[in-house]
Design a protein around this motif. Structure first.
Motif, PDB file in Angstrom:
ATOM      1  N   LEU A 495     -21.690  -5.947  31.375  1.00  0.00           N
ATOM      2  CA  LEU A 495     -21.761  -5.166  30.141  1.00  0.00           C
ATOM      3  C   LEU A 495     -21.788  -6.045  28.904  1.00  0.00           C
ATOM      4  O   LEU A 495     -21.770  -5.538  27.785  1.00  0.00           O
ATOM      5  CB  LEU A 495     -20.547  -4.220  30.062  1.00  0.00           C
ATOM      6  CG  LEU A 495     -20.356  -3.258  31.232  1.00  0.00           C
ATOM      7  CD1 LEU A 495     -19.130  -2.394  31.000  1.00  0.00           C
ATOM      8  CD2 LEU A 495     -21.587  -2.381  31.412  1.00  0.00           C
ATOM      9  N   ASP A 927     -16.874   5.061  36.673  1.00  0.00           N
ATOM     10  CA  ASP A 927     -16.486   5.848  35.502  1.00  0.00           C
ATOM     11  C   ASP A 927     -15.686   7.079  35.897  1.00  0.00           C
ATOM     12  O   ASP A 927     -14.769   7.499  35.189  1.00  0.00           O
ATOM     13  CB  ASP A 927     -17.731   6.300  34.724  1.00  0.00           C
ATOM     14  CG  ASP A 927     -18.376   5.151  33.959  1.00  0.00           C
ATOM     15  OD1 ASP A 927     -17.846   4.024  34.033  1.00  0.00           O
ATOM     16  OD2 ASP A 927     -19.407   5.385  33.298  1.00  0.00           O
ATOM     17  N   THR A 957     -19.421   1.609  33.708  1.00  0.00           N
ATOM     18  CA  THR A 957     -20.340   1.434  32.585  1.00  0.00           C
ATOM     19  C   THR A 957     -19.541   1.158  31.318  1.00  0.00           C
ATOM     20  O   THR A 957     -18.313   1.234  31.290  1.00  0.00           O
ATOM     21  CB  THR A 957     -21.201   2.686  32.371  1.00  0.00           C
ATOM     22  OG1 THR A 957     -20.352   3.749  31.902  1.00  0.00           O
ATOM     23  CG2 THR A 957     -21.895   3.092  33.656  1.00  0.00           C
ATOM     24  N   GLU A 958     -20.277   0.843  30.270  1.00  0.00           N
ATOM     25  CA  GLU A 958     -19.625   0.585  28.985  1.00  0.00           C
ATOM     26  C   GLU A 958     -18.863   1.821  28.503  1.00  0.00           C
ATOM     27  O   GLU A 958     -17.792   1.710  27.916  1.00  0.00           O
ATOM     28  CB  GLU A 958     -20.674   0.171  27.950  1.00  0.00           C
ATOM     29  CG  GLU A 958     -20.079  -0.288  26.639  1.00  0.00           C
ATOM     30  CD  GLU A 958     -21.110  -0.932  25.731  1.00  0.00           C
ATOM     31  OE1 GLU A 958     -20.744  -1.322  24.625  1.00  0.00           O
ATOM     32  OE2 GLU A 958     -22.284  -1.042  26.141  1.00  0.00           O
ATOM     33  N   GLU A 959     -19.397   2.997  28.777  1.00  0.00           N
ATOM     34  CA  GLU A 959     -18.742   4.236  28.370  1.00  0.00           C
ATOM     35  C   GLU A 959     -17.403   4.391  29.091  1.00  0.00           C
ATOM     36  O   GLU A 959     -16.399   4.797  28.506  1.00  0.00           O
ATOM     37  CB  GLU A 959     -19.647   5.441  28.667  1.00  0.00           C
ATOM     38  CG  GLU A 959     -19.194   6.730  28.019  1.00  0.00           C
ATOM     39  CD  GLU A 959     -19.177   6.655  26.504  1.00  0.00           C
ATOM     40  OE1 GLU A 959     -18.259   7.256  25.907  1.00  0.00           O
ATOM     41  OE2 GLU A 959     -20.053   5.966  25.923  1.00  0.00           O
ATOM     42  N   GLY A 960     -17.391   4.034  30.390  1.00  0.00           N
ATOM     43  CA  GLY A 960     -16.148   4.101  31.147  1.00  0.00           C
ATOM     44  C   GLY A 960     -15.124   3.114  30.650  1.00  0.00           C
ATOM     45  O   GLY A 960     -13.930   3.410  30.539  1.00  0.00           O
ATOM     46  N   LYS A 962     -14.840   1.992  27.670  1.00  0.00           N
ATOM     47  CA  LYS A 962     -14.327   2.414  26.371  1.00  0.00           C
ATOM     48  C   LYS A 962     -13.093   3.300  26.520  1.00  0.00           C
ATOM     49  O   LYS A 962     -12.215   3.300  25.664  1.00  0.00           O
ATOM     50  CB  LYS A 962     -15.415   3.162  25.588  1.00  0.00           C
ATOM     51  CG  LYS A 962     -16.483   2.260  24.987  1.00  0.00           C
ATOM     52  CD  LYS A 962     -17.522   3.077  24.242  1.00  0.00           C
ATOM     53  CE  LYS A 962     -18.605   2.184  23.636  1.00  0.00           C
ATOM     54  NZ  LYS A 962     -19.653   2.977  22.952  1.00  0.00           N
ATOM     55  N   GLN A 963     -13.027   4.069  27.610  1.00  0.00           N
ATOM     56  CA  GLN A 963     -11.856   4.909  27.856  1.00  0.00           C
ATOM     57  C   GLN A 963     -10.649   4.059  28.255  1.00  0.00           C
ATOM     58  O   GLN A 963      -9.516   4.362  27.906  1.00  0.00           O
ATOM     59  CB  GLN A 963     -12.136   5.913  28.972  1.00  0.00           C
ATOM     60  CG  GLN A 963     -13.295   6.856  28.713  1.00  0.00           C
ATOM     61  CD  GLN A 963     -13.532   7.740  29.924  1.00  0.00           C
ATOM     62  OE1 GLN A 963     -12.641   8.448  30.384  1.00  0.00           O
ATOM     63  NE2 GLN A 963     -14.756   7.680  30.464  1.00  0.00           N
TER      64      GLN A 963
END
Length: 999
Positions: A495, A927, A957-960, A962-963
């Motif tokens: 990432l 994620d 992923t990057e979205e995961g 971020k959490q």
């Protein structure tokens, strides 16, 4: 993309459309390097399929490539070269070179301009910003530094001179990325300044022009890190900071010269330069404080450390200073003999300041704070006389605004400030006249913007500390509470996520703050209490990650955040009684002094020696290079100290003779000396010793990477009262060694409480033939052993040991799955109520349902082929382990685990409310399971460390992330280290370089 690269594509468009083959190899390279995305690839293939190859190439050259990142052009050339189209890449490179050579005088004019600039502006050093008339001629006073090439954890790195800085070190390849680390004021910037100045003189007169010489470079570009802020390219930085405003050259021309010539750029922190995304084939020299580039170490070909002056260098420094000032050197030479300032004299900047102060008065100064306080007093006195003010007026109207200004500058990591920064400061012109700021920026030419610079970052830190010291108690405590007191390091390659922090970044200010408030006992005690709490000074040192039982306890801890209190109290002349009481009440259960511990660490440790600890604090000392006189003196003081029990020493001898001398010198095993020893055997060379012995009170012997040539060490311990014997990462034993170990175990079977015989995971050995001896040990509490193809008799011996219910710790590393071993363990767990630590490798947990009957505080499961059924058994056990504090689980890369099973595992772990350390290896963290993991982490209020390494796939992923990141960064110390695998997350409390793990 840069203008000249775009122009190159335009001018050669016809050639490229007719010559480029959109082969599978080219597409693969372009996709792999990120030049094109999968979407681009599909579009280009559709055009080629529906129209022509030329149309697809044209689309690529006009709509895709020019819109990509600046490094895309060079990656495109590499892709051509690696897909059988090197002739096309060569054509484009030649075109770029021809364009650059159209103005043959451009390069020569640029080189002449830079050389003239360096010769004139870098010829002197002005260490005292308040007295610009005091300058030291670089050639006259510079003491050529030796650098230690960092090669291994032992700390014995080979010494390299500045002449050999650019020569191949660890490989035959010429290094392109070099890192020099060192403490503040140690001379890093002066090294770069000297190299640039030498290059400006055109010839060094020695071996000029060889690959190791600075004059072998066509260009040398010398920058400060701040010069690259908001700059688009190296060319823009050169134009703004190294050339006069009326110098006629475009950034495109500059970029062409830089890329065409053998250039060296120093002291820049631009990620793209370090990573090699741009100017990959140019030499880059970076200087940094220690650990500030920890997450980028793998990007450097050569890594060096600038250490403090030795005695000879200190003497040379003061003599050159005296000669330059045309005064006698005797007062400075006598100053070097003062024990109270020995630590200060090893730092070139501090030594220069001490020389200046010795000219002013003869008062002694024992700490950095005392030194800089004296400097500050002189500045204030001189400013008062110059500005015709009383000192109180200077303090109130000029210095206090300066303290706040420095505080704000430090918060933004600035040493150079512009007009927008000082517009907010009343009477800024007068504030500048105090002396801390100068408008002469070292590497800056005729700039349209007025800029001021603090001469050294250390002055910013001192002034910042002055501002914080003047805050009221509540405001100061609030500032400290918002600091981070633990390290973190994040790297997720897939990432492109990089982030890190090291607590040492705050320590210069905190150290000054402790020194400034030394006489304010209540304030000092309040600050120290916060540091004790936040750095877990009173807690057990955290162990190493997975496979920790294979490592000697001396290697468990580097100089980390928990040592921060030691480094801070080193700034005190005397520890006030109120603070001493707090430290004694929050006493550390075990302090480990590592070979990389700073002089401040050791000095702070000696401060503890003056306190009254009951009982004495145990300490393990890793000597590293035991020939270091300072370290040897330090250990001798610890041995004599009644408040410190120097319980264990870790030595790393180079040969058998040195081992014998170490043991004799430290009187290892003597009643009034060190009685526990750990020996790193892996570096020992030469002929074994004939005469070798321990003293009669040797209680613990730990041998790391033991091999048969050291059998005389075992023989020397045969009749010593050992309570612990550990052979770790043991190589194959010969008959003599086996016989000696049998004798030793039988001789000490009434005393031995801990036994470890483990091999390297890469070279599995079987030590089950010692189990019969272990079974005879009535007091055995800790057993750690490697097993392979155990016999029935050996299993019966193990069964007897388990059923005796005396073990508090059991570690079994099996090299392959054994149903008989699983059966013996499962049966034994029914009666092992005393067991608190269990570490298993290569067992099938499905066959261990009785795990739930144990009351563990530490459990690790390695190489277990953990599947859904295994997770069910483990989850059941976890629900019963209410006292669990440490948990390590390794998954198998070839075994799939259902997400519902992971959620159940996380739910079970969430119920272990006393858990402090949680480590996963090869966890598939998609994620979809991140929310469950977040809930688990949030429920573990005592968690101090969370680790997930060798992520199994790219499902996170990057979205995961971020959490997950806010929970980790806010609550815990995190560390992500680069290990093999497409995605790696490694989060932990302490510093640890995985490159040094010997398996």
């Amino acid at each position: 993309m840069e203008d000249r690269h775009t122009e190159c594509l335009v001018k050669n468009r016809s050639f490229l459309c007719s010559k480029i083959s959109l082969s599978t190899g080219l597409f693969a390279k372009l996709t792999e390097s990120g030049v094109i995305t999968d979407e681009h690839l599909q579009k280009l293939q559709n055009i080629e399929r529906n129209d022509t190859t030329k149309a697809a190439v044209l689309e690529f050259l006009t709509e895709v490539l020019p819109r990509r990142a600046p490094e895309a052009f060079n990656l495109f050339l590499e892709a051509l070269s690696e897909s059988a189209q090197k002739h096309i890449a060569d054509h484009l490179k030649k075109w770029l070179g021809d364009v650059c050579s159209e103005d043959a005088g451009t390069f020569e004019r640029l080189r002449a301009e830079l050389r003239s600039h360096y010769k004139r502006r870098l010829a002197s050093i002005r260490p005292m910003p308040w007295q610009q008339d005091i300058y030291l001629n670089l050639t006259d006073v510079f003491v050529e530094r030796q650098l230690k090439l960092k090669t291994n954890y032992k700390g014995d790195g080979r010494i390299v001179t500045m002449d050999d800085l650019f020569t191949p070190q660890e490989t035959k390849e010429i290094p392109r990325r070099l890192l020099i680390e060192g403490n503040p004021g140690i001379g890093k910037s002066t090294i770069c300044q000297t190299l640039a100045h030498e290059w400006g003189k055109q010839s060094c007169g020695r071996h000029c022009g060889t690959a190791s010489c600075i004059h072998s470079f066509d260009l040398v570009l010398y920058f400060h890190a701040g010069d690259f802020i908001d700059e688009e390219s190296v060319a823009h930085a050169v134009q703004k900071h190294l050339l006069p405003s009326d110098y006629s050259i475009t950034t495109s021309e500059l970029q062409g010269v830089i890329e065409a010539k053998n250039a060296n750029a120093g002291n820049t922190t631009l990620d793209r330069l370090i990573k090699g995304d741009i100017l990959r084939d140019k030499t880059l020299l970076i200087t940094s404080r220690p650990n500030f580039l920890q997450n980028k170490l793998s990007l450097f070909d050569s890594k060096f450390k600038v250490e403090g002056y030795d005695k000879e260098e200190q003497l040379k420094h003061v003599k050159r200073y005296a000669e330059h000032q045309n005064i006698a050197s005797a007062p400075f030479e006598s100053m070097l003999k003062e024990r109270s300032i020995r630590d200060l004299c090893s730092n070139p900047l501090n030594l220069t300041l001490l020389c200046v102060l010795r000219e002013e008065d003869t008062q002694r100064r024992n700490t950095r704070t005392a030194l800089y306080t004296s400097i500050h007093r002189i500045i204030k006195e001189k400013a008062a006389k110059r500005l015709k003010l009383i000192e109180a007026e200077v303090e109130e109207s000029l210095l206090r605004p300066l303290y706040r200004f420095a505080f704000e500058a430090h918060r933004e990591n600035k040493t150079v400030v512009g007009e927008n920064d000082f517009k907010k400061v009343k009477n800024f012109q007068q504030v500048c006249e105090v002396g801390y700021l100068t408008n002469e920026v070292i590497i800056s030419r005729l700039q349209p913007e007025v800029r001021f610079q603090f001469t050294h970052k250390t002055f910013v830190e001192f002034l910042t500390a002055k501002h914080i010291a003047e805050m009221d108690r509540e405001e100061r405590l609030n500032w400290m509470q918002h600091l981070r007191y633990a390290n973190y390091h994040i790297r997720i390659g897939g990432l492109a996520i990089y982030d890190d922090f090291n607590v040492e970044q705050n320590e210069p200010i905190l150290g000054f703050l402790f020194g400034l408030l030394e006489e304010e006992s209540a304030e000092l005690t309040q600050m120290a209490s916060l540091v004790i709490k936040e750095t877990h000074f009173s807690s057990e040192p955290l162990p190493m990650p997975l496979y920790s039982s294979l490592f000697p306890i001396s290697l468990d801890s580097l100089c980390n955040a928990s040592h921060q209190l030691l480094r801070l109290i080193a700034e005190l002349n005397v520890v006030p009684p109120e603070l001493a009481d707090v430290i004694c009440k929050g006493r550390h259960p075990l302090i480990k002094i590592h070979l990389n511990c700073s002089a401040s660490c050791r000095k702070g440790m000696l401060k503890l020696c003056n306190l009254r600890f009951q009982p004495p604090i145990p300490m393990n000392v890793h000597l590293g290079n035991s020939r270091d006189e300072e370290k040897m003196s330090f250990v001798q003081k610890l041995i004599k100290c009644k408040s410190i029990e120097c319980s264990k020493i870790w030595i790393v001898p180079d040969d058998h003779t040195e081992l014998r001398n170490n043991v004799r010198e430290w009187r290892i095993g003597q009643a009034n000396s060190v009685q526990q020893v750990s020996i790193q055997c892996g570096f020992i060379k030469g002929i074994p010793c004939q005469e070798f012995s321990f003293e009669n009170h040797l209680s613990e012997l730990e041998l790391f990477q033991f091999e048969p040539s050291l059998s005389y060490v075992l023989e020397a311990a045969l009749h010593k009262p050992l309570t612990s014997l550990q052979l770790i990462h043991c190589f194959e034993l010969d008959d003599r060694c086996i016989s000696l170990i049998h004798q030793l175990l039988r001789n000490q079977r009434q005393r031995l409480q801990r036994v470890q015989l483990t091999s390297s995971p890469r070279q599995q050995r079987h030590f089950g033939f010692f189990l019969a001896d272990f079974a005879q040990m009535e007091n055995l509490q800790t057993l750690e052993i490697s097993l392979k193809n155990s016999t029935d008799e050996e299993m019966r011996s193990l069964e007897a040991i388990l059923k005796r219910n005396k073990l508090s710790k059991l570690t079994i590393y099996s090299s392959k799955y054994s149903r008989s071993l699983d059966s013996v363990l499962n049966e034994g767990f029914n009666s092992m109520s005393s067991l608190r630590e269990l570490h298993l490798r290569c067992v099938n947990i499905i066959h261990l349902p009785n795990l739930r009957h144990l009351d563990l505080i530490n459990f690790s499961l390695l190489d277990s082929k953990l599947n859904d059924d295994g997770i069910a058994v483990l989850s059941d056990a976890l629900r019963s382990w209410r006292n669990l504090q440490q948990l390590s689980i390794e998954f198998d890369k070839d075994v799939s685990v259902a997400e519902c099973s992971l959620r159940k595992l996380f739910e079970a772990i969430a119920g272990c409310h006393r858990l402090q350390i949680l480590r996963f290896n090869r966890l598939k963290m998609a994620d979809s399971v991140v929310p469950s993991m977040c809930r688990m982490i949030e429920s573990l209020e005592q968690l101090r460390e969370f680790t997930s390494e060798k992520q199994r796939d790219k499902s996170l992923t990057e979205e995961g992330f971020k959490q997950l990141k806010p929970i980790l960064i806010v609550r815990y110390v995190t560390r992500f280290n680069p290990l093999p695998g497409p995605l790696l997350i490694y989060i932990r409390l302490r510093e640890w370089d995985e490159g040094y793990i010997p398996y």
